[in-house]
Motif scaffolding. Sequence first.
Motif: not given
Length: 250
Positions: A134-158
Amino acid sequence: MNAGQMDIIIVLFVLLPSTSSNGPNVYQTLIVCELLDLDKPGKMIIKDAAGGCTTDELCYFNSSFTYTVSVNITQEVLKPHLEEFKQKYENFYYPVCIDALKNYLKKRQNDINRKIKPRVRLLQKANSDFGGSRLCCLATGFYPRHINLTLFRDGQPVSDHEITGGDLLPNDDGTYQMRKSLEISRADTHTYTCSVTHLSLDNKLDIDLEYQGETFKQVISSVLVVLALGLVLMTAIGVIKWWRRHHSGT
């Protein structure tokens, strides 16, 4: 919501008497109004619900008024009341909601304007149930709450249907966190990257799995070097002590 845009959300719950054995009926009202850039008033939306289902929705913006209803009420019955609704929301509810939002922003300006960078990690853990990892991308401790979190496979979005998680969750210190996970097979040889964009970051932040693995290897190598140096030092001390005892006896 764009940068510079702020919402205020008011949720009202009213318990109504019920003759049903299932308990009391719950009537809910959701009120949302927003400020756009330069303190320009934005939309106001009001939704009513009863029994867990939305009954009607009102939207007001730039003197434009729309009203939709899902309960069994004919337009002939509803039409005489629409102008009264519009005047009430335009002249009272809308200004009150906007003023309340402006006052809130004025009091919380320091908190709202703060920017805290996210701490981002891309981890891989064995998943015995799945037979892979299981791959897990975790972003924490940020403010403000709006964030874009994207996983890429070989340069392409999953694809989204492969991703689990993605809910925005609050931390105890007032910051936020988001986690996205992906199941991969044991034979997977693709390159994965976690990409993050946030108001606190000057540029997009990319974290790849190889970098995380290399960091782990570097840590292990450092530990081994320290252990080796310690072993050499202890050996040298032992030799010196033996030499001193041997020569002092002679």
